[in-house]
Write an enzyme that holds these catalytic residues in place. Structure first.
Site, short mmCIF file in Angstrom:
data_model
loop_
_atom_site.label_atom_id
_atom_site.label_comp_id
_atom_site.label_asym_id
_atom_site.label_seq_id
_atom_site.Cartn_x
_atom_site.Cartn_y
_atom_site.Cartn_z
CG HIS A 235 8.23 -0.71 -1.29
ND1 HIS A 235 7.47 -1.25 -0.29
CD2 HIS A 235 7.38 -0.54 -2.34
CE1 HIS A 235 6.22 -1.38 -0.70
NE2 HIS A 235 6.14 -0.97 -1.94
CB CYS A 361 -9.31 -3.18 6.62
SG CYS A 361 -10.09 -3.32 8.20
C1 LIG Z 1 1.73 -7.84 -6.16
C2 LIG Z 1 1.79 -6.39 -5.85
N1 LIG Z 1 1.52 -5.51 -6.82
C3 LIG Z 1 1.57 -4.18 -6.61
C4 LIG Z 1 1.89 -3.67 -5.37
C5 LIG Z 1 1.93 -2.19 -5.19
O1 LIG Z 1 3.25 -1.70 -5.21
P1 LIG Z 1 3.59 -0.29 -4.54
O2 LIG Z 1 3.52 -0.49 -3.06
O3 LIG Z 1 4.98 0.02 -5.01
O4 LIG Z 1 2.61 0.71 -5.05
C6 LIG Z 1 2.17 -4.55 -4.32
C7 LIG Z 1 2.47 -4.04 -2.97
O5 LIG Z 1 2.13 -4.65 -1.97
C8 LIG Z 1 2.13 -5.95 -4.57
O6 LIG Z 1 2.38 -6.85 -3.61
#
Ligand SMILES: Cc1ncc(COP(=O)(O)O)c(C=O)c1O
Length: 418
Positions: A235, A361
């Site tokens: 996503h 938060c």
């Molecule tokens: C650097 C990083 N790792 C992991 C995630 C988590 O991914 P997911 O939303 O697919 O669980 C995010 C999501 O914001 C992210 O920016």
């Protein structure tokens, strides 16, 4: 790009169009991914079933796996599908720790005669990791007697290779794994991952990278980087939420976190989500075709955004690396002295501009960003910060819209804190 607001806001209270500057949180699905997913949702079949419908779904999954492997420079057998980045990070960090503590080398064979020395138990991670990694490491320390070792970053948010080399050299046999994100989600700092991975490899220590933010904007190659495990999620580059992967080099075997049917090579269980996986592959393929051009376009827009914000608010501070090759093309992150990030966010939201604060938060109370604190910022600078992130639908119009209101918004937020 401007979106019609379907949140049901009262007429006259809020703009019905939104300037979306929060692509690092999630980016709109690409039309190709949306149509692949919609078509697949109309199909029947569990990829693990042996009948015709199941075999059809299995073909979809395996073709998608090949496409995704191709985009990220991996072999299809190295792609383990997960429900997204959070699950992949948990599997990498906990699973590799457990495998190593069990005195298993990444390949699954005994690393040394049992009881010759205490099993590796130290986890090395940067202090700017996403919470999916950060909290997994904390959990291991609390529940599994892991020793957490937080690698400091410089004031731009970058881990220097010599810092990792020294941390390992202190006691290489104690290190269970190293995990360093490819690019930071808050300030966009790109880490020298191939160089870091080579240091870990010299000591036979598994190296994981969270490439969630890098995957859609940088030419990320699993094989060329030399890492043992890499997290991606669909996503962030135009695929659906809830589809991701952990790439695992041949022979690297984390202990599973989810137990059940063992669908993904006994490493991950759960019925494979063929529609989401097909859309993940469609998005990855389109993204890879456009990535270099998009990166150049976004970097230009980002530079323009930075210039407009600094022109309107001269004492704003750009956090992270300077605009250039060490910064994600779509990321701009500022501290606005004398402001609360939450107040800025809500004022911008009321003007139809969606962005994100740097702070998290917890139980309704704004916490200073652990990333900015790790970079040496004080609490005030950390609290008054905002991230603007650009993506495939971003336009010059979006940047102009922000530039037109940011000065007034900061002025109002400052008055409110006095
Ligand atoms: C650097 C990083 N790792 C992991 C995630 C988590 O991914 P997911 O939303 O697919 O669980 C995010 C999501 O914001 C992210 O920016």
């Amino acid at each position: 790009m401007r979106y019609t607001d379907s949140a049901g806001t009262r007429p006259g209270q809020a703009p019905d169009r939104v300037v979306y500057l929060d692509h690092a949180a999630t980016t709109p699905m690409l039309p190709e991914a949306l149509s692949a997913m919609t078509e697949e949702l109309g199909q029947l079949g569990n990829p693990s079933s042996l009948h015709n419908a199941g075999r059809r779904a299995r073909r979809v999954v395996e073709e998608s796996r090949e496409q995704i492997a191709d985009v990220f420079g991996a072999r299809p057998s190295e792609v383990i599908f997960t429900s997204g980045g959070t699950e992949a990070d948990n599997l990498a960090v906990k699973g590799l720790f457990w495998a190593r503590r069990g005195n298993l080398a990444p390949g699954g064979s005994p690393a040394r005669p049992p009881a010759a020395r205490p099993a590796p138990h130290r986890v090395l991670a940067t202090s700017i990791e996403h919470h999916a990694v950060l909290d997994s490491v904390h959990w291991l320390a609390e529940h599994e007697r892991a020793e957490e070792h937080w690698l400091p970053v410089d004031t731009a948010g970058v881990l220097r290779p010599e810092t990792l080399a020294q941390a390992i050299a202190a006691d290489p046999d104690a290190v269970a794994l190293v995990t360093v994100m490819w690019a930071n989600n808050e300030v966009g700092a790109i880490q020298p991952v191939p160089e870091l991975a080579a240091i870990a490899r010299d000591h036979g220590i598994p190296f994981h990278t969270d490439a969630v933010q890098a995957a859609g904007q940088l030419p990320v190659s699993f094989a060329a980087s030399g890492v043992d495990a890499m997290t991606v999620t669909a996503h962030k580059f135009g695929g659906p939420v809830g589809a991701g992967a952990l790439l695992l080099a041949r022979g690297v075997q984390p202990v599973p976190v989810l137990h059940g049917g063992g669908q993904e090579g006994e490493v991950r269980s759960g019925t494979l989500d063929a529609p989401a996986i097909r859309a993940f592959a469609a998005a990855a393929t389109v993204m890879a075709q456009r990535r270099d051009d998009e990166a150049a376009r976004l970097a230009k827009l980002r530079d323009e955004l930075i210039a407009q914000v600094l022109a309107a608010v001269p004492d704003a501070v750009l956090n992270g690396p300077p605009a250039g090759p060490d910064r994600l093309p779509g990321n701009a992150h500022f501290s606005f002295p004398g402001c609360e990030g939450d107040a800025l966010l809500m004022l911008l939201d009321a003007k139809g501009i969606a962005c994100s604060t740097g702070s998290a938060c917890t139980a309704g109370v704004a916490q200073p960003s652990h990333v900015l604190l790790a970079m040496g910022a004080d609490e005030a600078r950390s609290r008054g910060s905002l991230r603007f992130s650009l993506g495939h639908t971003s336009t010059q119009e979006d940047v102009t819209a922000l530039g037109a209101v940011i000065g007034e918004v900061v002025h109002r937020a400052r008055r409110a804190t006095r």
